[in-house]
Design a protein around this motif. Sequence first.
Motif, PDB file in Angstrom:
ATOM      1  N   VAL A  44       0.843  -1.197   0.000  1.00 21.01           N
ATOM      2  CA  VAL A  44       0.000   0.000   0.000  1.00 21.01           C
ATOM      3  C   VAL A  44       0.880   1.250   0.000  1.00 21.01           C
ATOM      4  CG1 VAL A  44      -1.803  -1.233   1.260  1.00 21.01           C
ATOM      5  CG2 VAL A  44      -0.165   0.166   2.523  1.00 21.01           C
ATOM      6  N   PRO A  45       0.338   2.408  -0.372  1.00 20.39           N
ATOM      7  CA  PRO A  45       1.113   3.652  -0.328  1.00 20.39           C
ATOM      8  C   PRO A  45       1.660   3.917   1.077  1.00 20.39           C
ATOM      9  CG  PRO A  45      -0.918   3.978  -1.553  1.00 20.39           C
ATOM     10  CD  PRO A  45      -1.013   2.614  -0.945  1.00 20.39           C
ATOM     11  N   GLU A  46       2.808   4.523   1.153  1.00 21.43           N
ATOM     12  CA  GLU A  46       3.477   4.747   2.435  1.00 21.43           C
ATOM     13  C   GLU A  46       2.634   5.577   3.396  1.00 21.43           C
ATOM     14  OE1 GLU A  46       7.737   6.517   4.139  1.00 21.43           O
ATOM     15  OE2 GLU A  46       7.355   6.389   1.992  1.00 21.43           O
ATOM     16  N   ALA A  47       1.827   6.487   2.862  1.00 23.94           N
ATOM     17  CA  ALA A  47       1.015   7.357   3.715  1.00 23.94           C
ATOM     18  C   ALA A  47      -0.182   6.635   4.321  1.00 23.94           C
ATOM     19  CB  ALA A  47       0.531   8.566   2.921  1.00 23.94           C
ATOM     20  N   HIS A  48      -0.508   5.421   3.845  1.00 22.01           N
ATOM     21  CA  HIS A  48      -1.648   4.676   4.361  1.00 22.01           C
ATOM     22  C   HIS A  48      -1.203   3.771   5.498  1.00 22.01           C
ATOM     23  CE1 HIS A  48      -4.416   5.090   0.584  1.00 22.01           C
ATOM     24  NE2 HIS A  48      -3.835   6.234   0.924  1.00 22.01           N
ATOM     25  N   ARG A  49      -1.875   3.875   6.641  1.00 24.44           N
ATOM     26  CA  ARG A  49      -1.513   3.131   7.842  1.00 24.44           C
ATOM     27  C   ARG A  49      -2.599   2.116   8.195  1.00 24.44           C
ATOM     28  NH1 ARG A  49       2.497   6.231  10.441  1.00 24.44           N
ATOM     29  NH2 ARG A  49       3.781   7.059   8.725  1.00 24.44           N
ATOM     30  N   LEU A  50      -2.165   0.964   8.656  1.00 24.53           N
ATOM     31  CA  LEU A  50      -3.105  -0.096   9.024  1.00 24.53           C
ATOM     32  C   LEU A  50      -4.012   0.361  10.164  1.00 24.53           C
ATOM     33  CD1 LEU A  50      -3.978  -3.124   8.872  1.00 24.53           C
ATOM     34  CD2 LEU A  50      -2.195  -3.582  10.563  1.00 24.53           C
ATOM     35  N   HIS A  51      -5.338   0.190   9.977  1.00 30.41           N
ATOM     36  CA  HIS A  51      -6.253   0.520  11.070  1.00 30.41           C
ATOM     37  C   HIS A  51      -7.112  -0.680  11.478  1.00 30.41           C
ATOM     38  CE1 HIS A  51     -10.156   0.790   8.885  1.00 30.41           C
ATOM     39  NE2 HIS A  51      -9.411   1.103   7.859  1.00 30.41           N
ATOM     40  N   SER A  52      -7.226  -1.710  10.606  1.00 31.87           N
ATOM     41  CA  SER A  52      -7.972  -2.893  11.017  1.00 31.87           C
ATOM     42  C   SER A  52      -7.556  -4.092  10.179  1.00 31.87           C
ATOM     43  CB  SER A  52      -9.487  -2.670  10.902  1.00 31.87           C
ATOM     44  OG  SER A  52      -9.883  -2.551   9.540  1.00 31.87           O
ATOM     45  N   ARG A  78      -7.612   7.229  -2.660  1.00 35.30           N
ATOM     46  CA  ARG A  78      -6.731   8.279  -2.148  1.00 35.30           C
ATOM     47  C   ARG A  78      -6.592   8.197  -0.637  1.00 35.30           C
ATOM     48  NH1 ARG A  78      -6.812  13.768  -0.507  1.00 35.30           N
ATOM     49  NH2 ARG A  78      -9.092  13.770  -0.427  1.00 35.30           N
ATOM     50  N   ASN A  79      -7.676   7.786   0.051  1.00 35.99           N
ATOM     51  CA  ASN A  79      -7.659   7.749   1.509  1.00 35.99           C
ATOM     52  C   ASN A  79      -7.590   6.341   2.086  1.00 35.99           C
ATOM     53  OD1 ASN A  79      -7.883  10.604   1.942  1.00 35.99           O
ATOM     54  ND2 ASN A  79     -10.001  10.457   1.252  1.00 35.99           N
ATOM     55  N   PHE A  80      -8.049   5.337   1.342  1.00 33.96           N
ATOM     56  CA  PHE A  80      -8.090   3.977   1.861  1.00 33.96           C
ATOM     57  C   PHE A  80      -7.511   2.984   0.856  1.00 33.96           C
ATOM     58  CE2 PHE A  80     -11.332   5.914   4.542  1.00 33.96           C
ATOM     59  CZ  PHE A  80     -11.133   5.282   5.780  1.00 33.96           C
ATOM     60  N   SER A  81      -6.842   1.964   1.381  1.00 37.64           N
ATOM     61  CA  SER A  81      -6.413   0.805   0.602  1.00 37.64           C
ATOM     62  C   SER A  81      -6.889  -0.441   1.341  1.00 37.64           C
ATOM     63  CB  SER A  81      -4.889   0.749   0.468  1.00 37.64           C
ATOM     64  OG  SER A  81      -4.371   1.892  -0.171  1.00 37.64           O
ATOM     65  N   ILE A  94      -3.682 -22.177   4.652  1.00 39.38           N
ATOM     66  CA  ILE A  94      -3.755 -22.300   6.103  1.00 39.38           C
ATOM     67  C   ILE A  94      -4.377 -21.074   6.767  1.00 39.38           C
ATOM     68  CG2 ILE A  94      -1.791 -23.886   6.158  1.00 39.38           C
ATOM     69  CD1 ILE A  94      -0.057 -21.571   7.162  1.00 39.38           C
ATOM     70  N   PHE A  95      -4.472 -19.940   6.049  1.00 39.73           N
ATOM     71  CA  PHE A  95      -5.011 -18.714   6.651  1.00 39.73           C
ATOM     72  C   PHE A  95      -5.518 -17.816   5.538  1.00 39.73           C
ATOM     73  CE2 PHE A  95      -4.383 -14.269   7.990  1.00 39.73           C
ATOM     74  CZ  PHE A  95      -5.060 -14.245   9.203  1.00 39.73           C
ATOM     75  N   SER A  96      -6.648 -17.168   5.772  1.00 40.00           N
ATOM     76  CA  SER A  96      -7.138 -16.119   4.872  1.00 40.00           C
ATOM     77  C   SER A  96      -7.355 -14.854   5.681  1.00 40.00           C
ATOM     78  CB  SER A  96      -8.442 -16.542   4.196  1.00 40.00           C
ATOM     79  OG  SER A  96      -9.505 -16.637   5.133  1.00 40.00           O
ATOM     80  N   GLY A  97      -6.969 -13.723   5.131  1.00 37.93           N
ATOM     81  CA  GLY A  97      -7.067 -12.482   5.883  1.00 37.93           C
ATOM     82  C   GLY A  97      -7.415 -11.297   5.010  1.00 37.93           C
ATOM     83  N   ALA A  98      -7.739 -10.196   5.662  1.00 41.46           N
ATOM     84  CA  ALA A  98      -8.009  -8.932   4.990  1.00 41.46           C
ATOM     85  C   ALA A  98      -7.567  -7.799   5.901  1.00 41.46           C
ATOM     86  CB  ALA A  98      -9.499  -8.796   4.663  1.00 41.46           C
ATOM     87  N   ALA A  99      -7.188  -6.688   5.306  1.00 40.89           N
ATOM     88  CA  ALA A  99      -6.759  -5.533   6.092  1.00 40.89           C
ATOM     89  C   ALA A  99      -7.130  -4.254   5.367  1.00 40.89           C
ATOM     90  CB  ALA A  99      -5.249  -5.580   6.337  1.00 40.89           C
ATOM     91  N   SER A 100      -7.395  -3.207   6.156  1.00 43.28           N
ATOM     92  CA  SER A 100      -7.718  -1.893   5.618  1.00 43.28           C
ATOM     93  C   SER A 100      -6.705  -0.879   6.130  1.00 43.28           C
ATOM     94  CB  SER A 100      -9.143  -1.491   6.035  1.00 43.28           C
ATOM     95  OG  SER A 100      -9.474  -0.207   5.531  1.00 43.28           O
ATOM     96  N   PHE A 101      -6.270  -0.004   5.233  1.00 42.11           N
ATOM     97  CA  PHE A 101      -5.265   1.006   5.541  1.00 42.11           C
ATOM     98  C   PHE A 101      -5.845   2.385   5.225  1.00 42.11           C
ATOM     99  CE2 PHE A 101      -3.297  -2.968   4.546  1.00 42.11           C
ATOM    100  CZ  PHE A 101      -2.180  -3.071   5.360  1.00 42.11           C
ATOM    101  N   HIS A 102      -5.540   3.361   6.079  1.00 45.76           N
ATOM    102  CA  HIS A 102      -6.179   4.678   6.005  1.00 45.76           C
ATOM    103  C   HIS A 102      -5.109   5.760   6.054  1.00 45.76           C
ATOM    104  CE1 HIS A 102      -9.050   7.763   8.108  1.00 45.76           C
ATOM    105  NE2 HIS A 102      -8.952   7.998   6.815  1.00 45.76           N
ATOM    106  N   ARG A 103      -5.221   6.724   5.156  1.00 48.36           N
ATOM    107  CA  ARG A 103      -4.335   7.885   5.212  1.00 48.36           C
ATOM    108  C   ARG A 103      -4.709   8.732   6.421  1.00 48.36           C
ATOM    109  NH1 ARG A 103      -4.728  13.105   3.657  1.00 48.36           N
ATOM    110  NH2 ARG A 103      -6.768  12.725   2.692  1.00 48.36           N
ATOM    111  N   ILE A 104      -3.751   9.099   7.233  1.00 48.65           N
ATOM    112  CA  ILE A 104      -4.013   9.863   8.454  1.00 48.65           C
ATOM    113  C   ILE A 104      -4.700  11.180   8.103  1.00 48.65           C
ATOM    114  CG2 ILE A 104      -2.955  11.051  10.403  1.00 48.65           C
ATOM    115  CD1 ILE A 104      -0.744   8.941  10.331  1.00 48.65           C
ATOM    116  N   GLU A 105      -5.815  11.441   8.783  1.00 42.63           N
ATOM    117  CA  GLU A 105      -6.565  12.671   8.546  1.00 42.63           C
ATOM    118  C   GLU A 105      -7.284  13.082   9.823  1.00 42.63           C
ATOM    119  OE1 GLU A 105     -10.586  12.139   6.572  1.00 42.63           O
ATOM    120  OE2 GLU A 105      -9.538  10.399   5.740  1.00 42.63           O
ATOM    121  N   GLY A 106      -7.649  14.340   9.932  1.00 41.85           N
ATOM    122  CA  GLY A 106      -8.400  14.835  11.084  1.00 41.85           C
ATOM    123  C   GLY A 106      -7.513  15.016  12.308  1.00 41.85           C
TER     124      GLY A 106
END
Length: 280
Positions: A44-52, A78-81, A94-106
């Motif tokens: 993901v883009p460097e500005a996007h941080r893992l939130h869940s 632009r804001n989420f990956s 052996i494992f399935s997963g998902a993750a959401s990444f968010h550009r820091i805002e607010g």
Amino acid sequence: MLRLLRLERQDQWQFSGYSPTCGAQRVYGGQILGQSIMAMGQTVPEAHRLHSMQGYFLQPGDVHERIDFKVQPIREGRNFSTRLLLACQGERTIFSGAASFHRIEGEYRRLAPIPGVAPASEMISEAEYYTDELPLITGSNSHTPLLMSLFERRSEHWRSWINPGPREPVNGIWCRLREPCGDDPLLCQALLAYICDLDLMNTAMRPRGVGALDPSAHAASLDHAMWFHAPVQPDRWFYYDLSGPSAVNNRGLGCGSLFQDGLLVATAMQEGLLRERRSR
């Protein structure tokens, strides 16, 4: 520990990793969580941080086999990956997963305060409490000796591995990585996920009174979810406040809140399985 989480990149969307061989034959669930976070986060883009993140443990992993992490991009805004992931060993998933990444805002910020607990210095260490029982699992099919060498943990809620007896489904543990890990946000989150897998299901199943060394017990993690609210440094003390609100049909649900510097930094939930094989 850091080498374990720094995966080998095969191409844009695929990574490979390995497991420590320390006696246990099955891959530790927290390792899969941490490695999956590292794989998805590197796409993901460097500005996007893992939130869940969330995932399902589908089959036991073999510590002697390489793990391939296959990432699929399903959202790139632009804001989420958002990423999907499959962890495979050969033809087995052996494992399935998902993750959401968010550009820091607010700028608004509100985090729950830590509950009233004694500091780590006033609680007994894991190594001290289990001095007499530790030889029973050293070299056995257990991840505990390795985890104890990586993390220092202190608690008022330790219980015997041999014959714990029924307890209330509550737990609380001070924890920190024994060596510095730097301040890379993704790596710090992967380390937090690594250690947080350890106690959720065990807390939910405490009222059953089954010990970790009970030969009749079979336990496994089924799924795991985490939300990351604020930055965390796993090499400094953080408090893991745990409860187990339900246990039914051999499945137990564990809930955990993680606090550092007096404020909530992450939330974790996991459902696990505990079967007891009784002789006739």
